[in-house]
Write a protein that holds these residues in place. Structure first.
Motif, mmCIF file in Angstrom:
data_model
loop_
_atom_site.group_PDB
_atom_site.id
_atom_site.type_symbol
_atom_site.label_atom_id
_atom_site.label_comp_id
_atom_site.label_asym_id
_atom_site.label_seq_id
_atom_site.Cartn_x
_atom_site.Cartn_y
_atom_site.Cartn_z
ATOM 1 N N ARG A 78 0.826 -1.208 0.000
ATOM 2 C CA ARG A 78 0.000 0.000 0.000
ATOM 3 C C ARG A 78 0.864 1.262 0.000
ATOM 4 O O ARG A 78 0.491 2.268 -0.593
ATOM 5 C CB ARG A 78 -0.931 -0.022 1.199
ATOM 6 N N ASP A 79 2.040 1.194 0.593
ATOM 7 C CA ASP A 79 2.949 2.343 0.569
ATOM 8 C C ASP A 79 3.536 2.555 -0.828
ATOM 9 O O ASP A 79 3.916 3.669 -1.180
ATOM 10 C CB ASP A 79 4.093 2.167 1.574
ATOM 11 N N GLY A 82 -0.048 3.425 -2.985
ATOM 12 C CA GLY A 82 -0.908 4.456 -2.416
ATOM 13 C C GLY A 82 -2.322 3.944 -2.189
ATOM 14 O O GLY A 82 -2.612 2.758 -2.337
ATOM 15 N N GLU A 83 -3.195 4.861 -1.838
ATOM 16 C CA GLU A 83 -4.586 4.502 -1.526
ATOM 17 C C GLU A 83 -5.398 4.181 -2.778
ATOM 18 O O GLU A 83 -6.411 3.499 -2.705
ATOM 19 C CB GLU A 83 -5.264 5.622 -0.729
ATOM 20 N N ASP A 84 -4.963 4.692 -3.928
ATOM 21 C CA ASP A 84 -5.703 4.454 -5.168
ATOM 22 C C ASP A 84 -4.813 3.725 -6.170
ATOM 23 O O ASP A 84 -4.043 4.346 -6.897
ATOM 24 C CB ASP A 84 -6.180 5.786 -5.750
ATOM 25 N N PRO A 85 -4.922 2.393 -6.222
ATOM 26 C CA PRO A 85 -4.063 1.637 -7.135
ATOM 27 C C PRO A 85 -4.296 1.974 -8.610
ATOM 28 O O PRO A 85 -3.379 1.886 -9.418
ATOM 29 C CB PRO A 85 -4.394 0.178 -6.844
ATOM 30 N N GLU A 87 -4.989 4.991 -9.813
ATOM 31 C CA GLU A 87 -4.215 6.205 -10.055
ATOM 32 C C GLU A 87 -2.728 5.870 -10.205
ATOM 33 O O GLU A 87 -2.040 6.402 -11.079
ATOM 34 C CB GLU A 87 -4.419 7.204 -8.914
#
Length: 127
Positions: A78-79, A82-85, A87
């Motif tokens: 996830r790092d 990010g929160e939007d894969p 994107e």
């Protein structure tokens, strides 16, 4: 001569070798990173519409480099994405736009409009 013809029909032998090496690299990843790279790869293949084998392979190898480094550093998936894969994937693939089939069509459209403008200019129409 025959090898060149076969490669023309089936694609580059070198790209096929690179693909096998890339798949082997993926198999060496820890399970969570392998799941992530499989998901990203699937999205990139559908969304990317990359028609140049060498560009596709460079993109996959770069993705493998990124995920391998994250695994080595024990950076959580996830790092990395990010929160939007989606994107993340869209941003990632933007770096490989030269290999997309739509680029050829964009050039064709631009060339057609340029040609139309030249024809208008040549016959005394608007420039």
């Amino acid at each position: 001569m025959v090898a060149g013809w076969i490669e023309h029909v089936t694609g580059s032998f070198e790209d096929k070798k690179r693909w096998r090496r890339y798949k082997a690299r993926k198999e060496e990843l820890p399970p969570s990173y392998r799941t992530a790279i499989d998901g990203i790869e699937r999205y990139l293949m559908y969304r990317g519409a990359i028609s140049k084998g060498d560009v596709l392979m460079t993109m996959c190898e770069d993705l493998a480099d990124l995920v391998e480094q994250a695994a080595a550093d024990q950076t959580p998936v996830r790092d990395v994405v990010g929160e939007d894969p989606v994107e993340f994937a869209e941003t990632f693939i933007a770096n490989y736009a030269d290999g997309q089939w739509i680029d050829k069509e964009r050039r064709r459209l631009t060339d057609a409009i340029d040609q139309a403008a030249e024809q208008e200019h040549g016959r005394g129409g608007p420039a």
